[in-house]
Design a protein around this motif. Sequence first.
Motif, PDB file in Angstrom:
ATOM      1  N   UNK A 150       0.827  -1.205   0.000  1.00  0.00           N
ATOM      2  CA  UNK A 150       0.000   0.000   0.000  1.00  0.00           C
ATOM      3  C   UNK A 150       0.864   1.257   0.000  1.00  0.00           C
ATOM      4  N   UNK A 151       1.989   1.193   0.711  1.00  0.00           N
ATOM      5  CA  UNK A 151       2.941   2.320   0.634  1.00  0.00           C
ATOM      6  C   UNK A 151       3.467   2.478  -0.794  1.00  0.00           C
ATOM      7  N   UNK A 152       3.739   1.334  -1.420  1.00  0.00           N
ATOM      8  CA  UNK A 152       4.310   1.367  -2.766  1.00  0.00           C
ATOM      9  C   UNK A 152       3.390   1.995  -3.793  1.00  0.00           C
ATOM     10  N   UNK A 153       2.078   1.792  -3.645  1.00  0.00           N
ATOM     11  CA  UNK A 153       1.130   2.386  -4.590  1.00  0.00           C
ATOM     12  C   UNK A 153       0.673   3.771  -4.139  1.00  0.00           C
ATOM     13  N   UNK A 154       1.191   4.230  -2.997  1.00  0.00           N
ATOM     14  CA  UNK A 154       0.859   5.571  -2.521  1.00  0.00           C
ATOM     15  C   UNK A 154      -0.526   5.699  -1.941  1.00  0.00           C
ATOM     16  N   UNK A 155      -1.055   4.638  -1.330  1.00  0.00           N
ATOM     17  CA  UNK A 155      -2.389   4.729  -0.746  1.00  0.00           C
ATOM     18  C   UNK A 155      -2.363   5.720   0.412  1.00  0.00           C
ATOM     19  N   UNK A 156      -3.279   6.701   0.417  1.00  0.00           N
ATOM     20  CA  UNK A 156      -3.137   7.854   1.317  1.00  0.00           C
ATOM     21  C   UNK A 156      -3.711   7.655   2.719  1.00  0.00           C
ATOM     22  N   UNK A 157      -3.122   6.716   3.466  1.00  0.00           N
ATOM     23  CA  UNK A 157      -3.507   6.585   4.872  1.00  0.00           C
ATOM     24  C   UNK A 157      -2.326   6.015   5.642  1.00  0.00           C
ATOM     25  N   UNK A 158      -2.520   5.776   6.908  1.00  0.00           N
ATOM     26  CA  UNK A 158      -1.533   5.082   7.723  1.00  0.00           C
ATOM     27  C   UNK A 158      -1.648   3.600   7.376  1.00  0.00           C
ATOM     28  N   UNK A 159      -0.731   3.126   6.552  1.00  0.00           N
ATOM     29  CA  UNK A 159      -0.875   1.773   6.031  1.00  0.00           C
ATOM     30  C   UNK A 159      -0.478   0.693   7.032  1.00  0.00           C
ATOM     31  N   UNK A 160       0.223   1.062   8.092  1.00  0.00           N
ATOM     32  CA  UNK A 160       0.434   0.116   9.186  1.00  0.00           C
ATOM     33  C   UNK A 160      -0.906  -0.180   9.854  1.00  0.00           C
ATOM     34  N   UNK A 161      -1.653   0.866  10.174  1.00  0.00           N
ATOM     35  CA  UNK A 161      -2.972   0.667  10.781  1.00  0.00           C
ATOM     36  C   UNK A 161      -3.902  -0.076   9.832  1.00  0.00           C
ATOM     37  N   UNK A 162      -3.876   0.295   8.558  1.00  0.00           N
ATOM     38  CA  UNK A 162      -4.712  -0.383   7.571  1.00  0.00           C
ATOM     39  C   UNK A 162      -4.389  -1.867   7.507  1.00  0.00           C
TER      40      UNK A 162
END
Length: 357
Positions: A150-162
């Motif tokens: 999700x970080x790699x695709x730039x998803x705009x949230x806290x991806x650890x929490x996601x």
Amino acid sequence: MNGLVLQVPILGMEFEAFAVLLIAALAGGAFGAALGALPSFVFTGFVVFLGEGLLILEGAIGGLDVVPSGELATGVTGTIGFGPVTGPHIAFAGGVAATAYAGRKYPEMEPNDWDYHFGKDILYAFGTKPDILAVGAVFGALGMLITRGMDGVGFPTDNIALSVVATAFLARLAFGYPIVGRVGGSSILDMSPFEREETRVAADGGTESDRLATEPWLPHQYEWAGVTAIGIVGGLLGGFIWLETGSIFLGYAISAMSLLFLNLGVEKIPVTHHITLLGSTGAVIAAAAIGSEPIVLLVAGAFGAISALIGELSQRVFYSHSGTHVDPPAMAIAAFMFVLGVLYLAGLLPNAGYLGL
């Protein structure tokens, strides 16, 4: 050319570095299962507290040429606290999945004083049982992959929490639990069956005497007024900590460390890491937009209250009626930070807090 060939798609990492991270995540997930989900998260708090303390110290002495910049704080927060060792998406997620598995496989392990389904007992440390550690390892690695992807695709949230939320739902599916579960009250938000100590109705029309009809995430922290109050308090403190130290994650760390007392059985310890984190984030955004410190603190308090209420809404929908732990703070952080990330990308906020957008 070789560098391009050896890159892992989306993750943007060389294969050797990815292999190291994957192996470490497998170990971290198993570690979370061995310690238990909540104890492993308490360690997250201590490690992040250390990392943020080192960063603050480095900032304070950086101008004195005591140590070269960057050599005192060696990324403890990111590489250890939020990395494979105690990262919530790895260790805590591994512990949550292990507990869900044990709730199906080993119901006899349930402590006598546990009133909910055993699949929710995130205080339980599973020690060295190989199959449970293996479940933790798999979900720890999965949590790392989801976060990095999700970080790699730039998803705009806290991806650890996601990722914490995603792996918890995947554990429900993998081990045969319902996503939401059977609603015991008049609506999905109704917690009154818990207050009346009602038990679940079994399929044959009898009762499941060992299982409450509705299981709120925290028996001492589910009433709307109380949740709002602790949200304001925690948000204000998170904002103040950021104003004084410049650290967004120090309040989060203190909140996580406080859960040691909850794990040890001290009654009515509130869970506040989603509150202090969003309070600090609100302060960062407000400071860039307004600048007045009293107003910055008020915004932090409002952000804390909103995050607390999102967490409560999340637990009423996704925690209380099924048999495993899906983390309300993680749901609150992921949802709130997604809104802030989208608003920032739309040009409506001056920054997105700690998101690297």
